[in-house]
Design a protein around this motif. Structure first.
Motif: not given
Length: 141
Positions: A27, A51, A62, A85, A87-91
């Motif tokens: 990201a 982002y 975002r 960030l 909370e961004v678990n897929d990066k």
């Protein structure tokens, strides 16, 4: 299957490259101001990974922080997007850049390859003094 007539070797129609898999873990955090031309950045290789951090709600933002960012409120904006960030678990990787920064994709892929699935959090930074041999003591003042 698609046949490559030049080499006569069959290959899958949508082969996923290692580079793409690595970049999907990325990201690029990108603070946006009123003067930022997002069209420019959407036309670069980074578009998929951006982002944008905005001061207002907009379709392409975002993360939304503050109402009016200034140099004096930069610390608040940094804290805001850092919290977001979490909370961004897929990066797995985050790059923070400004709108006057260009990113060397090959170098980023090299770092992603080297540090992918590292066991603990890393902060990677390269200061200009390591690149500019004429100004070795720039950061020592």
């Amino acid at each position: 299957m698609v046949l490559d007539t030049r080499s006569h070797v069959a290959s899958p129609p949508h082969e996923i490259k290692e580079e793409d898999l690595l970049l999907d873990k990325l990201a690029i955090v990108f603070p946006v101001t009123k003067n930022t031309d997002m069209r420019f950045f959407r036309n670069t290789w980074m578009r998929k990974y951006l982002y944008p951090v905005c001061d207002w709600h907009a379709p392409n933002c975002r993360i939304v922080c503050n109402r009016d960012s200034t140099y004096r409120t930069l610390d608040k904006k940094t804290v805001c997007f850092s919290r977001a960030l979490k909370e961004v678990n897929d990066k797995e990787f985050f790059i923070k850049l400004d709108d006057d920064t260009f990113v060397d994709k090959d170098y980023v892929v090299e770092l992603l390859r080297k540090y992918s699935e590292h066991k603990s959090p890393l902060y990677i930074s390269e200061h200009s003094r390591f690149v500019d041999y004429r100004n070795r003591n720039t950061l020592n003042n």
